[in-house]
Design an enzyme around this catalytic site. Structure first.
Site, PDB file in Angstrom:
ATOM      1  N   GLU A  10       7.337  -4.859   5.479  1.00 22.40           N
ATOM      2  CA  GLU A  10       6.839  -3.922   6.488  1.00 22.40           C
ATOM      3  C   GLU A  10       7.422  -4.245   7.865  1.00 22.40           C
ATOM      4  O   GLU A  10       7.546  -3.359   8.709  1.00 22.40           O
ATOM      5  CB  GLU A  10       5.310  -3.901   6.485  1.00 22.40           C
ATOM      6  CG  GLU A  10       4.796  -3.432   5.118  1.00 22.40           C
ATOM      7  CD  GLU A  10       3.433  -2.770   5.117  1.00 22.40           C
ATOM      8  OE1 GLU A  10       2.673  -2.932   6.073  1.00 22.40           O
ATOM      9  OE2 GLU A  10       3.134  -2.085   4.113  1.00 22.40           O
ATOM     10  N   THR A  60      -2.118  -3.890  -7.493  1.00 23.74           N
ATOM     11  CA  THR A  60      -3.451  -4.469  -7.345  1.00 23.74           C
ATOM     12  C   THR A  60      -4.490  -3.580  -8.023  1.00 23.74           C
ATOM     13  O   THR A  60      -5.315  -4.050  -8.811  1.00 23.74           O
ATOM     14  CB  THR A  60      -3.783  -4.651  -5.853  1.00 23.74           C
ATOM     15  OG1 THR A  60      -2.780  -5.477  -5.254  1.00 23.74           O
ATOM     16  CG2 THR A  60      -5.138  -5.299  -5.673  1.00 23.74           C
ATOM     17  N   CYS A  91       4.834  -5.623  -7.576  1.00 23.64           N
ATOM     18  CA  CYS A  91       4.299  -5.057  -6.338  1.00 23.64           C
ATOM     19  C   CYS A  91       5.267  -3.970  -5.908  1.00 23.64           C
ATOM     20  O   CYS A  91       6.489  -4.172  -5.925  1.00 23.64           O
ATOM     21  CB  CYS A  91       4.192  -6.137  -5.258  1.00 23.64           C
ATOM     22  SG  CYS A  91       3.734  -5.508  -3.620  1.00 23.64           S
ATOM     23  N   SER A 102      -2.544   1.700  -2.067  1.00 24.69           N
ATOM     24  CA  SER A 102      -3.291   1.206  -0.917  1.00 24.69           C
ATOM     25  C   SER A 102      -2.592   1.539   0.395  1.00 24.69           C
ATOM     26  O   SER A 102      -3.209   1.525   1.444  1.00 24.69           O
ATOM     27  CB  SER A 102      -3.477  -0.303  -1.028  1.00 24.69           C
ATOM     28  OG  SER A 102      -2.223  -0.937  -1.172  1.00 24.69           O
TER      29      SER A 102
END
Lengths: 284, 284
Positions: B168, B91, B200, B27
């Site tokens: 991030e 995800t 993740c 993503s």
């Protein structure tokens, strides 16, 4: 970017237009703080809200992408029929207000100008702080708006990228949120600001913690409240108030699955929501 | 979802295929931790990476939306030509692996199964923790994969939605991140897990702080490392290794503005990136 009435023959305003809803949009949930204020300040107005929950957040995306998305949403809302558009998103208002106003057939109100107006009015020492997403702060939109209003203002701005995830996690009164707020605000508070613009529609939910960190002496400008005030003022000027006897309708559209939106929306709106419809705007 | 070789006539494997790159997608940025491991473990392979930075994050989006986006990306990567696809996103692997494997013309490897395999192999007390985004944890994908491997395992999972924004933001070794990690991990640590799956692709960057919070006794399963191992194993089985004398090429595509991606990518990849191309996959 409301054009003066004398030159506003671009807008087709008539008795039918008055019945139309006010269109409000945001990259996701945050714009609901503006909707809440519209409910409060304009209880007779019908509202149509679009939250781009499938493509949220806009704050870290490029200007071109944000503009493309905004235009798609405007086309969708205008196809549904609106009498005025509110960009209830600081990122979109910062980087796409001109483009949206150009593309739209109805007047467009962003959140930057109302916030800047209020801040310029309430500051006493002429030092104004601005907090927002990376995209909003990087755009310098509040600085520009404030300097145009009062060139003697000193504007100190800082990006707070963790605030949106913290609000969406529901950590509104959490020690971590307080520590993050201290870290983000310390540099601007040290400069002696007396006014702080909440340059993101998520931030009104952090007012309590921001006052805790900054002290009650700080004047906090809630752009949701200020934007709703401007909408009211403009509807009045344009003679577009809905007849007060009418029964207002509220429509909510999102680009992702409505269920999650309904869950979190209650926190923003202060009341439960159930009539949320899924819509894809990619091809508008 | 690698089909057994005997029934794999779906895949057209030949000398030409061996020269093709391995396709990797995510993503956004997180999948670069998998790319880093592929560079390390498979230095002769060409890689084509796609990060859907215009629509990131997927973790809070609905299953239908994530599936739609994943299929668009697969069509793009297959049009570019790949010999194997890696879903370097927990995800997407959680909610769309079957759909992607169905749609793809090449074998597809997700990150869930490699992580589950490693965890089942290293746990001694049979209590395994899983951390990930809300969507990954809600999907129950790791629980299902672990139970299929070893039904006696006790799996304790918890969503950590603030970890991605913290990574991030670059707060990899920050007191706030440590406090958030303590809050998130406390319930699963109290249950006595001896193994923790980082569900993740952003989380490998938090390994140091997670060890600080959980103690060095905890076995941390890095799904990026495990996924690269599986890719290597499968390329071997399928006789799809690139000839070792060949000069590998690395292509990076993103759906949003490349500049921001290049800036943060260095942190994930451990080396600078400059040849990033913008591409829109909405119409694939």
């Amino acid at each position: 970017v409301i054009e003066p009435l004398s030159s506003s023959n671009k807008y087709q305003v008539g008795p039918t237009s008055r019945q139309l809803p006010v269109g409000v949009f945001d990259s996701g949930l945050g714009g609901l703080t503006v909707v809440q204020q519209l409910f409060k300040q304009l209880p007779w107005e019908s509202i149509i809200y679009f939250g781009d929950t499938a493509r949220v957040p806009y704050g870290s995306k490029s200007v071109d992408t944000v503009r493309k998305y905004a235009i798609q949403i405007v086309r969708f809302l205008e196809a549904r029929g609106v009498k005025l558009l509110v960009i209830a998103c600081n990122t979109v208002s910062s980087v796409a207000l001109e483009v949206v106003a150009e593309a739209a057939q109805v007047p467009v109100i962003g959140v930057i100008e109302p916030g800047a107006l209020a801040a310029a009015a309430v500051t006493r020492n002429h030092k104004v702080g601005v907090i927002g997403t990376t995209a909003t702060i990087r755009s310098g939109a509040y600085e520009k708006a404030l300097q145009q209003l009062a060139s003697h203002l000193i504007v100190l701005s800082t990006a707070c990228p963790l605030f949106v995830p913290l609000v969406e996690e529901g950590w509104l009164d959490h020690p971590v949120t307080e520590q993050v707020a201290r870290e983000y605000l310390q540099p601007v508070l040290q400069q002696g600001i007396d006014t702080l613009i909440l340059g993101c529609t998520h931030y009104p939910l952090l007012k309590t913690i921001l006052h805790k960190v900054a002290g009650n002496g700080l004047r906090i400008v809630d752009t949701a409240i200020e934007t709703a005030r401007q909408v009211k003022a403009h509807l009045g000027t344009l003679r577009l108030f809905s007849p007060q006897q009418s029964h207002p309708q509220h429509f909510f559209y999102v680009s992702d699955f409505p269920q999650k939106f309904e869950e979190v929306a209650a926190r923003f709106l202060g009341e439960p929501l159930s009539n949320v419809t899924h819509i894809s705007v990619e091809n508008y």
